[in-house]
Write a protein that holds these residues in place. Sequence first.
Motif, PDB file in Angstrom:
ATOM      1  N   ARG A 140     -44.569  87.129  -8.576  1.00  0.00           N
ATOM      2  CA  ARG A 140     -44.174  85.886  -7.910  1.00  0.00           C
ATOM      3  C   ARG A 140     -45.403  85.119  -7.416  1.00  0.00           C
ATOM      4  NH1 ARG A 140     -40.306  89.560  -5.861  1.00  0.00           N
ATOM      5  NH2 ARG A 140     -41.402  89.724  -3.861  1.00  0.00           N
ATOM      6  N   LEU A 141     -46.349  85.842  -6.829  1.00  0.00           N
ATOM      7  CA  LEU A 141     -47.562  85.198  -6.329  1.00  0.00           C
ATOM      8  C   LEU A 141     -48.385  84.613  -7.481  1.00  0.00           C
ATOM      9  CD1 LEU A 141     -48.628  87.872  -3.684  1.00  0.00           C
ATOM     10  CD2 LEU A 141     -47.999  85.502  -3.189  1.00  0.00           C
ATOM     11  N   SER A 142     -48.457  85.337  -8.582  1.00  0.00           N
ATOM     12  CA  SER A 142     -49.208  84.852  -9.738  1.00  0.00           C
ATOM     13  C   SER A 142     -48.600  83.563 -10.282  1.00  0.00           C
ATOM     14  CB  SER A 142     -49.238  85.918 -10.835  1.00  0.00           C
ATOM     15  OG  SER A 142     -49.927  87.068 -10.409  1.00  0.00           O
ATOM     16  N   LEU A 143     -47.278  83.526 -10.354  1.00  0.00           N
ATOM     17  CA  LEU A 143     -46.614  82.328 -10.854  1.00  0.00           C
ATOM     18  C   LEU A 143     -46.862  81.153  -9.925  1.00  0.00           C
ATOM     19  CD1 LEU A 143     -44.773  81.064 -12.971  1.00  0.00           C
ATOM     20  CD2 LEU A 143     -42.811  81.783 -11.580  1.00  0.00           C
ATOM     21  N   THR A 144     -46.780  81.397  -8.607  1.00  0.00           N
ATOM     22  CA  THR A 144     -46.962  80.332  -7.622  1.00  0.00           C
ATOM     23  C   THR A 144     -48.387  79.794  -7.612  1.00  0.00           C
ATOM     24  OG1 THR A 144     -45.229  81.221  -6.194  1.00  0.00           O
ATOM     25  CG2 THR A 144     -46.841  79.747  -5.173  1.00  0.00           C
ATOM     26  N   HIS A 145     -49.356  80.693  -7.561  1.00  0.00           N
ATOM     27  CA  HIS A 145     -50.743  80.274  -7.384  1.00  0.00           C
ATOM     28  C   HIS A 145     -51.496  80.116  -8.704  1.00  0.00           C
ATOM     29  CE1 HIS A 145     -50.493  80.689  -3.061  1.00  0.00           C
ATOM     30  NE2 HIS A 145     -50.062  81.938  -3.176  1.00  0.00           N
TER      31      HIS A 145
END
Length: 242
Positions: A140-145
Amino acid sequence: MRALIICLTLVSNASPAAAQDALGLAAPEAVADTGLLKHILPRFSLKTGIRVAPDADGPMQLANTAPGVPVFEAGGTTYFLRIQNDPRQQRFLDWLNSEIGKTTVDSFAPDGVQLFSARFDEVQTLSAPTFSGNAARGARLSLTHCGRCHVIGPQNRMKGLGSTPSFPVLRSLSDWDLRFQEFFVRKPHAAFTQIKDVTPPFDPERPSPIVPMRITLQDLDAILAFVAQTEAADLGAPLQSQ
């Protein structure tokens, strides 16, 4: 001989009281003037949560003569790290002698010239890196950032910038773990990335050119765990990394 004093302050994985203690590292001018410490200390900070600050009474010493533990060499001179009976100092020594620590020293190559070697001609047995973060959270963090520029997988396979490699392609590189662990000091990420208790604040005169990426060390652990589970792209012949 003048020496540069570098202070390392533990900021994570320790109690609040321990986080305020300082570890000092005195380095010979011949080492300090090359910029090696500026190269390795931010990466050590990222891995261990230790911050860098000046200290005139540092207990650790980097010297070009024994006693001490040899940590790297340059131009036929071996440098030894002298530490006291302190688990935090031992942690720094262990990192320097670890595979990622040695790779970090070896990767310091201003103007494309490697100045230091941490290998000492020994045979290295490489093992696959493991990370303890939450991979699902890392996705999720990879997709967001990261998904703003990189394709991280099927989640955004039609997105990303054409000039940036995808996560599967990066995962194919032999040093992918080092690249991800120290991404925040590599161009262009340093201009817009903030890791709590690790990176200094942005210079007011040079603000982030895009919406900043603000994460914690725990966030990075999660991203690393996600990348470790990402299937590497099959690009045929082995990739030549630079």
